[in-house]
Design a protein around this motif. Structure first.
Motif, short mmCIF file in Angstrom:
data_model
loop_
_atom_site.label_atom_id
_atom_site.label_comp_id
_atom_site.label_asym_id
_atom_site.label_seq_id
_atom_site.Cartn_x
_atom_site.Cartn_y
_atom_site.Cartn_z
N GLY A 161 -20.36 16.33 3.24
CA GLY A 161 -21.21 15.17 3.49
C GLY A 161 -20.51 13.84 3.57
N ALA A 162 -19.18 13.82 3.53
CA ALA A 162 -18.46 12.55 3.61
C ALA A 162 -18.70 11.89 4.96
N ASP A 163 -19.05 10.62 4.93
CA ASP A 163 -19.26 9.85 6.16
C ASP A 163 -17.97 9.20 6.62
N GLU A 164 -17.03 9.05 5.70
CA GLU A 164 -15.77 8.37 5.98
C GLU A 164 -14.64 9.12 5.28
N ILE A 165 -13.51 9.23 5.94
CA ILE A 165 -12.33 9.87 5.39
C ILE A 165 -11.22 8.83 5.26
N ASP A 166 -10.68 8.71 4.05
CA ASP A 166 -9.54 7.83 3.82
C ASP A 166 -8.30 8.70 3.71
N MET A 167 -7.48 8.72 4.75
CA MET A 167 -6.28 9.55 4.77
C MET A 167 -5.05 8.70 4.48
N VAL A 168 -4.01 9.33 3.94
CA VAL A 168 -2.74 8.64 3.71
C VAL A 168 -1.71 9.15 4.71
N ILE A 169 -0.91 8.22 5.23
CA ILE A 169 0.12 8.66 6.16
C ILE A 169 1.29 9.26 5.38
N ASP A 170 2.10 10.02 6.08
CA ASP A 170 3.34 10.56 5.52
C ASP A 170 4.38 9.43 5.56
N ARG A 171 4.53 8.73 4.43
CA ARG A 171 5.45 7.59 4.41
C ARG A 171 6.89 8.02 4.62
N GLY A 172 7.23 9.20 4.13
CA GLY A 172 8.58 9.68 4.34
C GLY A 172 8.90 9.84 5.81
N ALA A 173 7.95 10.42 6.57
CA ALA A 173 8.15 10.58 8.01
C ALA A 173 8.23 9.22 8.68
N PHE A 174 7.35 8.31 8.30
CA PHE A 174 7.35 6.99 8.93
C PHE A 174 8.66 6.26 8.67
N LEU A 175 9.11 6.26 7.42
CA LEU A 175 10.32 5.51 7.07
C LEU A 175 11.58 6.12 7.66
N SER A 176 11.52 7.42 7.98
CA SER A 176 12.67 8.05 8.62
C SER A 176 12.62 7.91 10.14
N GLY A 177 11.58 7.24 10.63
CA GLY A 177 11.47 6.99 12.07
C GLY A 177 10.79 8.08 12.87
N GLU A 212 5.10 0.80 -0.38
CA GLU A 212 6.20 1.72 -0.10
C GLU A 212 6.81 1.49 1.28
N LEU A 213 6.11 0.79 2.16
CA LEU A 213 6.68 0.50 3.48
C LEU A 213 7.71 -0.62 3.42
N SER A 214 7.66 -1.42 2.35
CA SER A 214 8.72 -2.37 1.99
C SER A 214 8.79 -3.64 2.83
N THR A 215 8.65 -3.56 4.14
CA THR A 215 8.82 -4.76 4.97
C THR A 215 7.57 -5.06 5.78
N TYR A 216 7.40 -6.33 6.12
CA TYR A 216 6.28 -6.72 6.96
C TYR A 216 6.39 -6.11 8.35
N ASP A 217 7.61 -5.99 8.86
CA ASP A 217 7.79 -5.36 10.18
C ASP A 217 7.26 -3.93 10.16
N ASN A 218 7.51 -3.20 9.07
CA ASN A 218 7.00 -1.83 8.96
C ASN A 218 5.48 -1.81 8.90
N ILE A 219 4.88 -2.77 8.22
CA ILE A 219 3.41 -2.83 8.13
C ILE A 219 2.82 -3.09 9.51
N ARG A 220 3.44 -3.98 10.27
CA ARG A 220 2.96 -4.23 11.63
C ARG A 220 3.07 -2.97 12.49
N ARG A 221 4.21 -2.28 12.39
CA ARG A 221 4.39 -1.05 13.18
C ARG A 221 3.38 0.01 12.77
N ALA A 222 3.17 0.17 11.47
CA ALA A 222 2.21 1.17 10.99
C ALA A 222 0.80 0.85 11.48
N SER A 223 0.46 -0.44 11.51
CA SER A 223 -0.87 -0.85 11.97
C SER A 223 -1.09 -0.44 13.42
#
Length: 335
Positions: A161-177, A212-223
């Motif tokens: 019955g969940a109307d919304e799902i809050d998922m977490v990204i794989d930060r390890g994969a993201f930070l390794s490019g 855990e993304l550490s930098t603003y540039d990473n936050i922009r890229r993740a967005s």
């Protein structure tokens, strides 16, 4: 349609097509994300600090408090959660201040997936049928699990019955490019949010864990990565690490959704979570929303607060505005 409207629609369509091209391969996605403008950290933090000092008084403050209440994802994400605690939270979300029935309901109740059905039943039975059930999934909060496990977790929550799902990204994969891997996981989870034919799919909020993304540039890229992959909302954090939502990282994400809508015509929501505890904090965030993304984001469909203790302070401030007296924490229920 006017010639100006036609030109705007054509520009948005062309922009959307161009953005589709950047996701055609891992290499093109990498080029695009690393081609985004670098973030001026000093300028970003200075603007956030300036906006955070804006003073909101009287009628505007009362409006802001009610708006903030209506934007809360009232949350309990503890290993010791019980069905009774979830039912109590649902009752509070549906009727935050029993002494004043004009108090808005919250936007959602956020729980682990095994409590989604309990929350759904409690809201339906307790006058909260309009409140969404949000469920964290995909091996929250670490995101460390096989994709098959993450998808099963998501489907279970939606089925419950969940109307919304809050998922977490794989930060390890993201930070390794490995941006392509993160992109494909978000797309797969989005597909797992589907419901039976004729029913709207569950909305997907994608959590970055900005601390855990550490930098603003990473936050922009993740967005941009999450929005390109189909996120309905982008969310700062899980609330489970030392650095969660901050005004600067939320401002940066609001800039991203504003620019994404300008490029594609698609509006995406933003959810700061963790560490937002007082009415003063919430109002600062609302000022940042209005001054950065604009008034279109000033409603619960496009902006949420992930919080457990924020509601109590908002209620106390609301009572003070209506009575002239500060009632204190004994006058609101303990979550």
């Amino acid at each position: 349609m006017s010639s100006a409207s036609t030109a705007t629609a054509s520009t948005a369509s062309a922009s959307a097509s161009a953005l589709a091209d950047v996701t055609a391969s891992d290499a093109s996605l990498r080029r695009y994300l690393h081609g985004l403008p670098g973030v001026d950290a000093v300028g970003l933090e200075a603007r956030a600090a300036t906006l955070g000092t804006r003073s909101i008084k009287t009628t505007a403050k009362a409006y802001a408090i009610d708006l903030a209440i209506s934007m809360i994802d009232l949350t309990t994400l503890e290993g010791a959660d019980t069905a009774g605690k979830v039912r109590s939270l649902c009752a509070k979300g549906a009727n935050p201040d029993p002494s004043d029935r004009t108090t808005p309901q919250v936007a959602a109740i956020c729980v682990y997936s095994d409590m989604a059905a309990t929350a759904k039943r409690a809201l339906s039975a307790g006058g909260g049928a309009g409140i969404k059930v949000a469920s964290v999934a995909t091996a929250f909060p670490s995101g460390r699990a096989a994709l098959s496990v993450k998808l099963a977790d998501t489907r279970d929550a939606v089925a419950a019955g969940a109307d919304e799902i809050d998922m977490v990204i794989d930060r390890g994969a993201f930070l390794s490019g490995a941006y392509g891997k993160v992109f494909e996981e978000i797309q797969a989870v989005k597909e797992a949010c589907a419901r039976p034919q004729g029913q709207e799919p569950a909305h997907l909020k994608v959590i970055f864990e900005n601390g855990e993304l550490s930098t603003y540039d990473n936050i922009r890229r993740a967005s941009w990565l999450a929005m390109l992959a189909g996120a309905d909302f982008i969310k700062t954090s899980t609330g489970k690490v030392a650095v969660n939502a901050t005004l600067p990282n939320t401002l940066l994400m609001l800039e991203a959704v504003r620019d994404f809508r300008a490029a594609t015509g698609t509006q995406i929501g933003v959810k700061p979570a963790g560490g937002i505890r007082t009415a003063k904090d919430a109002i600062r965030y609302l000022v940042v929303v209005n001054e950065t993304a604009g008034p279109d984001w000033l409603n619960p469909d496009w902006f949420r607060f992930g919080a457990s203790s924020l509601l109590n302070d908002l209620l106390m401030q609301r009572q003070k505005l209506s009575t002239g007296r500060y009632s204190g924490p004994d006058y609101v229920t303990v979550d």
